[in-house]
Design a protein around this motif. Sequence first.
Motif: not given
Length: 235
Positions: A49-60, A70-75, A116-120
Amino acid sequence: MTDLTDKVAIVTGASRGIGRAIALLLAMQGAKIVCVARSADELTEVALKTAGLAVPADVSDEADAQHVINEALRQFGRVDILVCNAGVGSFNLLEHFSAAEWDQMFAVNVKGTFLLCKAILPHLKAQHGGHIIGIASDVARRTFQHGAAYGASKYAQDAVLSTLRKEVRSFGVKVSTIYPGLVDTYFNDSKPGSPDAEKTHLKPADIAQAVRYVLEAPAHVVVDELMIHPLTQEW
């Protein structure tokens, strides 16, 4: 509305409820959306619906959190917005909580935001800009019966975000926190759309509009906190 064309936004907990509403609204404003959640099937539907990227993940999970970035930056080659929305909650008298329930709430609500904050952050600092938005809760500022574990996790999440705000402001990175009251979603096994909720709860779209409001603030203005109350729906 702010034009977010060519901006890249990561939205966690995007498969349903508040996260889904945020992802859809930001996509309408032109953003490229990275949808993150554990539920792969529902996530794929939102990504379409958003024409976006799906990344299944457990944020914890630290490896999963880094994988999302990494996937966001790669894409897309960049990330401009991170919305830390994924959250879980259960409610009971303190003596009836299990250690596993306590650990799960802190793992998703607090550790997930931290990871997530640490990674970004290295990316946002290097590009001298970006916006992290945390979806906390009004219970980060009050207490209530049966809410010891959930409230404690939201107080802790709020502390992480407000501290981070001070640490990254000099790099041109904004950190904002939104504190919703009751929202009509699937949270805590609720089923949205009940007559009572229609009268007393906010809608996921209300929280999405709050995110839009925060993102529309001028570059030199930081919206540190945004409290949204049910019934009046006043900010």
